[in-house]
Design an enzyme around this catalytic site. Structure first.
Site, PDB file in Angstrom:
ATOM      1  N   LEU A  39       0.815  -1.216   0.000  1.00  0.00           N
ATOM      2  CA  LEU A  39       0.000   0.000   0.000  1.00  0.00           C
ATOM      3  C   LEU A  39       0.850   1.268   0.000  1.00  0.00           C
ATOM      4  O   LEU A  39       1.962   1.291   0.512  1.00  0.00           O
ATOM      5  CB  LEU A  39      -0.920  -0.006   1.219  1.00  0.00           C
ATOM      6  CG  LEU A  39      -1.840  -1.228   1.325  1.00  0.00           C
ATOM      7  CD1 LEU A  39      -2.753  -1.093   2.537  1.00  0.00           C
ATOM      8  CD2 LEU A  39      -2.666  -1.419   0.066  1.00  0.00           C
ATOM      9  N   HIS A  43      -3.621   4.343  -2.031  1.00  0.00           N
ATOM     10  CA  HIS A  43      -4.558   3.458  -1.337  1.00  0.00           C
ATOM     11  C   HIS A  43      -5.105   4.148  -0.073  1.00  0.00           C
ATOM     12  O   HIS A  43      -6.290   4.052   0.236  1.00  0.00           O
ATOM     13  CB  HIS A  43      -3.857   2.160  -0.915  1.00  0.00           C
ATOM     14  CG  HIS A  43      -3.295   1.354  -2.049  1.00  0.00           C
ATOM     15  ND1 HIS A  43      -1.952   1.209  -2.268  1.00  0.00           N
ATOM     16  CD2 HIS A  43      -3.903   0.634  -3.029  1.00  0.00           C
ATOM     17  CE1 HIS A  43      -1.738   0.435  -3.324  1.00  0.00           C
ATOM     18  NE2 HIS A  43      -2.916   0.072  -3.810  1.00  0.00           N
ATOM     19  N   VAL A 182      -3.202  10.071  -6.737  1.00  0.00           N
ATOM     20  CA  VAL A 182      -2.250  10.615  -5.766  1.00  0.00           C
ATOM     21  C   VAL A 182      -0.849  10.461  -6.355  1.00  0.00           C
ATOM     22  O   VAL A 182      -0.495   9.388  -6.871  1.00  0.00           O
ATOM     23  CB  VAL A 182      -2.363   9.884  -4.411  1.00  0.00           C
ATOM     24  CG1 VAL A 182      -1.306  10.385  -3.434  1.00  0.00           C
ATOM     25  CG2 VAL A 182      -3.757  10.074  -3.833  1.00  0.00           C
TER      26      VAL A 182
HETATM   27  P1  AMP Z   1      -3.878  -1.822  -6.759  1.00  0.00           P
HETATM   28  O1  AMP Z   1      -3.433  -2.242  -5.392  1.00  0.00           O
HETATM   29  O2  AMP Z   1      -2.765  -1.262  -7.586  1.00  0.00           O
HETATM   30  O3  AMP Z   1      -4.712  -2.859  -7.450  1.00  0.00           O
HETATM   31  O4  AMP Z   1      -4.837  -0.577  -6.549  1.00  0.00           O
HETATM   32  C1  AMP Z   1      -5.923  -0.644  -5.665  1.00  0.00           C
HETATM   33  C2  AMP Z   1      -6.748   0.609  -5.814  1.00  0.00           C
HETATM   34  O5  AMP Z   1      -5.932   1.741  -5.534  1.00  0.00           O
HETATM   35  C3  AMP Z   1      -7.275   0.807  -7.230  1.00  0.00           C
HETATM   36  O6  AMP Z   1      -8.595   1.326  -7.156  1.00  0.00           O
HETATM   37  C4  AMP Z   1      -6.331   1.822  -7.806  1.00  0.00           C
HETATM   38  O7  AMP Z   1      -6.902   2.599  -8.834  1.00  0.00           O
HETATM   39  C5  AMP Z   1      -6.036   2.669  -6.592  1.00  0.00           C
HETATM   40  N1  AMP Z   1      -4.782   3.393  -6.767  1.00  0.00           N
HETATM   41  C6  AMP Z   1      -3.573   2.875  -7.118  1.00  0.00           C
HETATM   42  N2  AMP Z   1      -2.661   3.851  -7.248  1.00  0.00           N
HETATM   43  C7  AMP Z   1      -3.313   5.015  -6.988  1.00  0.00           C
HETATM   44  C8  AMP Z   1      -2.924   6.401  -6.959  1.00  0.00           C
HETATM   45  N3  AMP Z   1      -1.673   6.777  -7.232  1.00  0.00           N
HETATM   46  N4  AMP Z   1      -3.850   7.318  -6.643  1.00  0.00           N
HETATM   47  C9  AMP Z   1      -5.127   6.947  -6.368  1.00  0.00           C
HETATM   48  N5  AMP Z   1      -5.559   5.664  -6.364  1.00  0.00           N
HETATM   49  C10 AMP Z   1      -4.664   4.717  -6.677  1.00  0.00           C
END
Ligand code: AMP
Length: 286
Positions: A39, A43, A182
């Protein structure tokens, strides 16, 4: 509000569902943040938004094998549960759901959710079956957590649109909320995969957000031809030796179809390999 004591760790799907049913019986509302772990602040922003939208917050950590292609990074995807739990507990959640692949895909599992037109372009074009894996796991997790609202990042813009559509089409009865990207202080979009980058690649990776900033600036200055905007981004990214463009596209923000002339809200989305690491980013235009 989410409790400030440590989140309860739940691994078994039936225990997860029993927990959620108890929350609902007591009149509570459940906000859900699905993640693949490792994370970061992106996240965390979703968890904070979840706290504001429900009485109880569930975060899942599950590296979903069905959304990885055969030559992708499933086996080396970063995993660190103690680190993730520390992150989650510093923000506050009520439950952390940590199912195993066997929990989600028990022997005999045979049903997949396949998105249609929204998944043909962008990441769907270079990652066949990726969104089939995403939709399937999200649908299963929605039912296991019995969530009322679920939060996703706009960083995965195509994923967000596909999940919104799936939720509507299948009457999953979950409110799907998208939250802004972010970024690191220097502009790089936060990603669990940034950990793969060498120091030089980390510098090179800034070209993604720089290219998008240039596209945005030219759009703001009145440029409405998608080709001109895409060529500008290609030129900048092409000048970085470690960068290999997977795609740079400007699509309609609602239906994700390519546009020639920008009249409606659009998205410039890109996927670029920096060395061996595939990174994505996007920006809204209009
Ligand atoms: P992941 O763990 O990469 O599958 O991401 C889980 C959730 O976090 C997904 O909804 C992603 O779109 C969101 N997420 C990942 N990176 C970012 C970021 N930099 N800013 C905002 N949300 C993010």
């Amino acid at each position: 509000m989410a409790s400030r004591s440590d989140a309860q760790i739940i691994s078994a799907p039936h225990a997860m569902r029993a927990w959620s049913d108890n929350v609902h019986r007591a009149g509570g509302r459940i906000a859900f943040v699905p993640t693949m772990g490792y994370l970061h602040e992106g996240h965390v922003s979703l968890v904070r938004a979840a706290q504001a939208r429900a009485s109880h917050v569930v975060v899942s950590i599950f590296v979903n094998p069905t959304q990885f292609g055969p030559n992708e990074d499933l086996s080396r995807y970063p995993r660190d549960l103690p680190r993730d739990l520390a992150h989650i507990n510093s923000v506050g959640a009520d439950a952390v759901f940590t199912p195993t692949p066997q929990d989600i895909y028990p022997p005999g599992f045979d049903t997949y959710v396949v998105p249609s037109t929204l998944s043909t372009g962008l990441c769907g074009a270079s990652r066949p079956d990726h969104f089939r894996g995403v939709c399937t796991v999200v649908a299963v997790l929605f039912r296991m957590t019995a969530c009322d609202v679920a939060l996703f990042g706009e960083k995965d813009f195509q994923q967000l649109q596909i999940i919104k559509r799936m939720t509507r089409d299948l009457w999953l009865d979950v409110e799907v909320v998208g939250l802004p990207i972010v970024r690191e202080a220097d502009g790089l979009a936060k990603s669990s995969r940034n950990v793969y980058l060498s120091a030089q690649e980390r510098q090179d990776a800034l070209v993604l957000s720089r290219a998008l900033a240039r596209v945005r600036a030219r759009f703001d200055a009145g440029e409405r031809h998608a080709t001109a905007l895409v060529q500008e981004a290609e030129r900048l990214i092409g000048a970085v030796p470690s960068a290999r463009i997977d795609y740079i596209s400007i699509v309609d923000a609602a239906n994700l179809q390519p546009v020639d002339t920008l009249t409606e809200p659009a998205v410039c989305a890109l996927a670029v390999f920096i060395g061996k690491t595939r990174l994505i980013d996007n920006c809204l235009l209009g």
